[in-house]
Write a protein that holds these residues in place. Sequence first.
Motif, PDB file in Angstrom:
ATOM      1  N   TRP A 203       0.883  -1.156   0.000  1.00 33.08           N
ATOM      2  CA  TRP A 203       0.000   0.000   0.000  1.00 33.08           C
ATOM      3  C   TRP A 203       0.925   1.211   0.000  1.00 33.08           C
ATOM      4  O   TRP A 203       1.888   1.268   0.763  1.00 33.08           O
ATOM      5  CB  TRP A 203      -0.860  -0.018   1.255  1.00 33.08           C
ATOM      6  N   VAL A 204       0.654   2.173  -0.861  1.00 32.39           N
ATOM      7  CA  VAL A 204       1.574   3.294  -1.013  1.00 32.39           C
ATOM      8  C   VAL A 204       0.820   4.610  -1.069  1.00 32.39           C
ATOM      9  O   VAL A 204      -0.234   4.709  -1.685  1.00 32.39           O
ATOM     10  CB  VAL A 204       2.393   3.128  -2.317  1.00 32.39           C
ATOM     11  N   ARG A 205       1.388   5.635  -0.421  1.00 31.73           N
ATOM     12  CA  ARG A 205       0.913   7.020  -0.559  1.00 31.73           C
ATOM     13  C   ARG A 205       2.079   7.837  -1.101  1.00 31.73           C
ATOM     14  O   ARG A 205       3.189   7.789  -0.581  1.00 31.73           O
ATOM     15  CB  ARG A 205       0.473   7.595   0.775  1.00 31.73           C
ATOM     16  N   LEU A 206       1.807   8.578  -2.177  1.00 33.55           N
ATOM     17  CA  LEU A 206       2.823   9.459  -2.753  1.00 33.55           C
ATOM     18  C   LEU A 206       2.458  10.901  -2.460  1.00 33.55           C
ATOM     19  O   LEU A 206       1.333  11.334  -2.720  1.00 33.55           O
ATOM     20  CB  LEU A 206       2.910   9.266  -4.276  1.00 33.55           C
ATOM     21  N   ASN A 207       3.398  11.653  -1.899  1.00 36.00           N
ATOM     22  CA  ASN A 207       3.213  13.076  -1.638  1.00 36.00           C
ATOM     23  C   ASN A 207       3.937  13.856  -2.726  1.00 36.00           C
ATOM     24  O   ASN A 207       5.100  13.585  -3.016  1.00 36.00           O
ATOM     25  CB  ASN A 207       3.795  13.448  -0.271  1.00 36.00           C
TER      26      ASN A 207
ATOM     27  N   PRO B 201       4.478  27.298  -1.115  1.00 37.75           N
ATOM     28  CA  PRO B 201       4.518  25.861  -1.418  1.00 37.75           C
ATOM     29  C   PRO B 201       3.242  25.165  -0.963  1.00 37.75           C
ATOM     30  O   PRO B 201       2.513  25.662  -0.112  1.00 37.75           O
ATOM     31  CB  PRO B 201       5.725  25.371  -0.608  1.00 37.75           C
ATOM     32  N   GLY B 202       3.012  24.019  -1.553  1.00 42.34           N
ATOM     33  CA  GLY B 202       1.871  23.200  -1.165  1.00 42.34           C
ATOM     34  C   GLY B 202       2.194  21.738  -1.406  1.00 42.34           C
ATOM     35  O   GLY B 202       3.258  21.405  -1.930  1.00 42.34           O
ATOM     36  N   GLU B 203       1.284  20.874  -1.043  1.00 41.16           N
ATOM     37  CA  GLU B 203       1.482  19.440  -1.204  1.00 41.16           C
ATOM     38  C   GLU B 203       0.132  18.781  -1.459  1.00 41.16           C
ATOM     39  O   GLU B 203      -0.862  19.134  -0.844  1.00 41.16           O
ATOM     40  CB  GLU B 203       2.107  18.873   0.061  1.00 41.16           C
TER      41      GLU B 203
END
Length: 80
Positions: free
Chosen positions: A26-30, A41-43
Amino acid sequence: MVDYWWAPFHDAKRNEPGAALTRAPWVRLNLGYRCPEAEKPGEVDTQTNVVRPSSGSCRHCSVPVVVSRDVPQIRLLAGR
């Protein structure tokens, strides 16, 4: 495609051996960006278990920043 390099290590926080990712992690990419309007900046993020297509908008000006049409893929690399 994201390359993930892993080598054996000791997890000092949990005082146990570190665990490698499974073949189907399971992966979360930021994803970071810079808003040209607000000059800040933001994400945004995406993860493997969301319904696609999904999108993320700028938290400063609400303009769409990214559309995720495919599940992020991980290529597992191993250290020796």
